[in-house]
Design an enzyme around this catalytic site. Structure first.
Site, PDB file in Angstrom:
ATOM      1  N   PRO A   1       0.791  -1.230   0.000  1.00 10.64           N
ATOM      2  CA  PRO A   1       0.000   0.000   0.000  1.00 10.64           C
ATOM      3  C   PRO A   1       0.825   1.282   0.000  1.00 10.64           C
ATOM      4  O   PRO A   1       1.857   1.365   0.660  1.00 10.64           O
ATOM      5  CB  PRO A   1      -0.833  -0.108   1.275  1.00 10.64           C
ATOM      6  CG  PRO A   1      -0.151  -1.114   2.114  1.00 10.64           C
ATOM      7  CD  PRO A   1       0.511  -2.072   1.169  1.00 10.64           C
ATOM      8  N   ASN A   2       0.322   2.227  -0.748  1.00 14.34           N
ATOM      9  CA  ASN A   2       0.859   3.592  -0.864  1.00 14.34           C
ATOM     10  C   ASN A   2       2.147   3.678  -1.676  1.00 14.34           C
ATOM     11  O   ASN A   2       2.635   4.773  -1.937  1.00 14.34           O
ATOM     12  CB  ASN A   2       1.057   4.231   0.522  1.00 14.34           C
ATOM     13  CG  ASN A   2      -0.245   4.354   1.277  1.00 14.34           C
ATOM     14  OD1 ASN A   2      -1.191   4.938   0.765  1.00 14.34           O
ATOM     15  ND2 ASN A   2      -0.328   3.789   2.466  1.00 14.34           N
TER      16      ASN A   2
ATOM     17  N   ARG B   1       5.443  10.800  -2.481  1.00 17.60           N
ATOM     18  CA  ARG B   1       5.182  10.452  -1.089  1.00 17.60           C
ATOM     19  C   ARG B   1       6.423  10.608  -0.231  1.00 17.60           C
ATOM     20  O   ARG B   1       7.416   9.905  -0.445  1.00 17.60           O
ATOM     21  CB  ARG B   1       4.728   8.986  -1.043  1.00 17.60           C
ATOM     22  CG  ARG B   1       4.423   8.483   0.333  1.00 17.60           C
ATOM     23  CD  ARG B   1       4.261   6.971   0.345  1.00 17.60           C
ATOM     24  NE  ARG B   1       4.013   6.520   1.706  1.00 17.60           N
ATOM     25  CZ  ARG B   1       4.184   5.296   2.138  1.00 17.60           C
ATOM     26  NH1 ARG B   1       4.597   4.353   1.313  1.00 17.60           N
ATOM     27  NH2 ARG B   1       3.951   4.980   3.389  1.00 17.60           N
TER      28      ARG B   1
ATOM     29  N   TYR C   1      11.343   8.118   1.181  1.00 16.86           N
ATOM     30  CA  TYR C   1      11.164   7.138   0.111  1.00 16.86           C
ATOM     31  C   TYR C   1      11.809   7.523  -1.214  1.00 16.86           C
ATOM     32  O   TYR C   1      11.718   6.760  -2.179  1.00 16.86           O
ATOM     33  CB  TYR C   1       9.660   6.874  -0.091  1.00 16.86           C
ATOM     34  CG  TYR C   1       8.982   6.400   1.176  1.00 16.86           C
ATOM     35  CD1 TYR C   1       9.433   5.252   1.836  1.00 16.86           C
ATOM     36  CD2 TYR C   1       7.915   7.093   1.737  1.00 16.86           C
ATOM     37  CE1 TYR C   1       8.831   4.816   3.007  1.00 16.86           C
ATOM     38  CE2 TYR C   1       7.302   6.656   2.901  1.00 16.86           C
ATOM     39  CZ  TYR C   1       7.772   5.526   3.533  1.00 16.86           C
ATOM     40  OH  TYR C   1       7.179   5.093   4.693  1.00 16.86           O
TER      41      TYR C   1
ATOM     42  N   ASN D   1       8.060  -5.623  -1.084  1.00 21.69           N
ATOM     43  CA  ASN D   1       7.990  -4.549  -0.100  1.00 21.69           C
ATOM     44  C   ASN D   1       6.543  -4.517   0.380  1.00 21.69           C
ATOM     45  O   ASN D   1       5.680  -3.944  -0.297  1.00 21.69           O
ATOM     46  CB  ASN D   1       8.389  -3.209  -0.712  1.00 21.69           C
ATOM     47  CG  ASN D   1       8.388  -2.094   0.332  1.00 21.69           C
ATOM     48  OD1 ASN D   1       7.856  -2.262   1.432  1.00 21.69           O
ATOM     49  ND2 ASN D   1       8.971  -0.961  -0.010  1.00 21.69           N
TER      50      ASN D   1
ATOM     51  N   ALA E   1       3.158  -0.890   4.699  1.00 15.39           N
ATOM     52  CA  ALA E   1       2.577  -0.896   6.056  1.00 15.39           C
ATOM     53  C   ALA E   1       2.144  -2.295   6.495  1.00 15.39           C
ATOM     54  O   ALA E   1       2.130  -2.589   7.703  1.00 15.39           O
ATOM     55  CB  ALA E   1       1.391   0.068   6.114  1.00 15.39           C
TER      56      ALA E   1
ATOM     57  N   GLU F   1      12.761  -9.355   1.476  1.00 22.12           N
ATOM     58  CA  GLU F   1      11.947  -8.235   1.960  1.00 22.12           C
ATOM     59  C   GLU F   1      12.739  -6.944   1.747  1.00 22.12           C
ATOM     60  O   GLU F   1      13.889  -6.844   2.179  1.00 22.12           O
ATOM     61  CB  GLU F   1      11.672  -8.464   3.455  1.00 22.12           C
ATOM     62  CG  GLU F   1      10.938  -7.343   4.145  1.00 22.12           C
ATOM     63  CD  GLU F   1      10.791  -7.614   5.653  1.00 22.12           C
ATOM     64  OE1 GLU F   1      11.084  -8.750   6.113  1.00 22.12           O
ATOM     65  OE2 GLU F   1      10.423  -6.668   6.370  1.00 22.12           O
TER      66      GLU F   1
ATOM     67  N   HIS G   1      12.724  -2.628   2.005  1.00 16.04           N
ATOM     68  CA  HIS G   1      12.133  -1.353   2.444  1.00 16.04           C
ATOM     69  C   HIS G   1      13.016  -0.227   1.942  1.00 16.04           C
ATOM     70  O   HIS G   1      14.241  -0.279   2.110  1.00 16.04           O
ATOM     71  CB  HIS G   1      12.031  -1.280   3.967  1.00 16.04           C
ATOM     72  CG  HIS G   1      11.201  -2.383   4.531  1.00 16.04           C
ATOM     73  ND1 HIS G   1       9.832  -2.385   4.425  1.00 16.04           N
ATOM     74  CD2 HIS G   1      11.546  -3.540   5.146  1.00 16.04           C
ATOM     75  CE1 HIS G   1       9.367  -3.496   4.975  1.00 16.04           C
ATOM     76  NE2 HIS G   1      10.378  -4.216   5.410  1.00 16.04           N
TER      77      HIS G   1
ATOM     78  N   ARG H   1      13.138   4.649  12.510  1.00 14.35           N
ATOM     79  CA  ARG H   1      11.867   5.371  12.515  1.00 14.35           C
ATOM     80  C   ARG H   1      11.063   5.024  13.771  1.00 14.35           C
ATOM     81  O   ARG H   1      11.638   4.682  14.788  1.00 14.35           O
ATOM     82  CB  ARG H   1      11.129   5.055  11.208  1.00 14.35           C
ATOM     83  CG  ARG H   1      11.948   5.467   9.981  1.00 14.35           C
ATOM     84  CD  ARG H   1      11.225   5.191   8.696  1.00 14.35           C
ATOM     85  NE  ARG H   1       9.984   5.968   8.621  1.00 14.35           N
ATOM     86  CZ  ARG H   1       9.063   5.792   7.671  1.00 14.35           C
ATOM     87  NH1 ARG H   1       9.270   4.900   6.716  1.00 14.35           N
ATOM     88  NH2 ARG H   1       7.967   6.510   7.681  1.00 14.35           N
TER      89      ARG H   1
HETATM   90  C1  DQA Z   1       8.234   0.907   3.872  1.00 17.47           C
HETATM   91  C2  DQA Z   1       8.334   1.097   5.378  1.00 17.47           C
HETATM   92  C3  DQA Z   1       6.993   0.859   6.043  1.00 17.47           C
HETATM   93  O1  DQA Z   1       7.103   1.025   7.457  1.00 17.47           O
HETATM   94  C4  DQA Z   1       5.967   1.853   5.513  1.00 17.47           C
HETATM   95  O2  DQA Z   1       4.700   1.588   6.079  1.00 17.47           O
HETATM   96  C5  DQA Z   1       5.905   1.876   4.039  1.00 17.47           C
HETATM   97  C6  DQA Z   1       7.135   1.767   3.260  1.00 17.47           C
HETATM   98  C7  DQA Z   1       9.548   1.298   3.139  1.00 17.47           C
HETATM   99  O3  DQA Z   1       9.685   0.945   1.981  1.00 17.47           O
HETATM  100  O4  DQA Z   1      10.414   1.957   3.734  1.00 17.47           O
HETATM  101  O5  DQA Z   1       4.853   2.101   3.464  1.00 17.47           O
HETATM  102  O6  DQA Z   1       7.980  -0.454   3.597  1.00 17.47           O
END
Ligand code: DQA
Length: 147
Positions: free
Chosen positions: A10-11, A18, A23, A75, A78, A99, A101, A108
């Site tokens: 998501p997002n 964003r 990011y 990835n 959230a 995985e 990020h 964070r």
């Molecule tokens: C994320 C880190 C997560 O905590 C966050 O909710 C994201 C992006 C990252 O790529 O740094 O949406 O996965």
């Protein structure tokens, strides 16, 4: 031929706009385009998928098993910190995964330090920006990689 899948949660469709301090400025399309080019150069098949919906991500992982995907780069965004359902889908599919990020989740908020995926992942890349996906892909392309 290796069959690879990149999944974003998501997002991450908003990348580029964003919270660039976390990011970066690259769009998801640009990141995926670079990964597709590298995979093609290496003679591998690479599919990409993004969804904001947990169940759709579960369905895509189940589909990946039917498609005999060899390796997943994910990835979960959230859902990293909340989704037993996506964790279970990866376990059921028995497809090795890395995985990724973009941000360093350990620098964070404390709630980002827990992942439902890391203990099942081949590896975790966090905080290297879009290069994290590229490094994960290099690993997945290695001839020695299981699957
Ligand atoms: C994320 C880190 C997560 O905590 C966050 O909710 C994201 C992006 C990252 O790529 O740094 O949406 O996965």
């Amino acid at each position: 031929m290796k069959n690879l899948l990149v999944i974003n949660g998501p997002n991450l469709n908003l990348l580029g706009d964003r919270e660039p301090a976390y990011y970066g400025v690259a769009t998801l399309e640009a990141i995926n385009c670079g990964l597709a080019q590298r995979a093609a150069q290496a003679g591998a098949a690479l599919a990409t998928y993004q969804s904001n919906v947990e169940g759709d991500l579960v369905n895509r992982i189940q589909q990946a098993q039917r498609e005999n995907v060899d390796f997943i780069i994910i990835n979960p965004a959230a859902f990293t910190h909340s989704s037993v359902a996506i964790r279970d889908a990866l376990a059921a599919a028995e497809i090795p995964f890395i995985e990724v990020h973009l941000s360093n989740v350990f620098r964070r908020e404390p709630f980002r330090r827990h992942s439902y995926f890391s203990d099942r992942a081949v590896g975790v890349l966090s905080g290297l920006g879009a290069i994290g996906y590229e490094l994960a892909l290099e690993y997945a392309l290695r001839p020695s990689t299981e699957g």
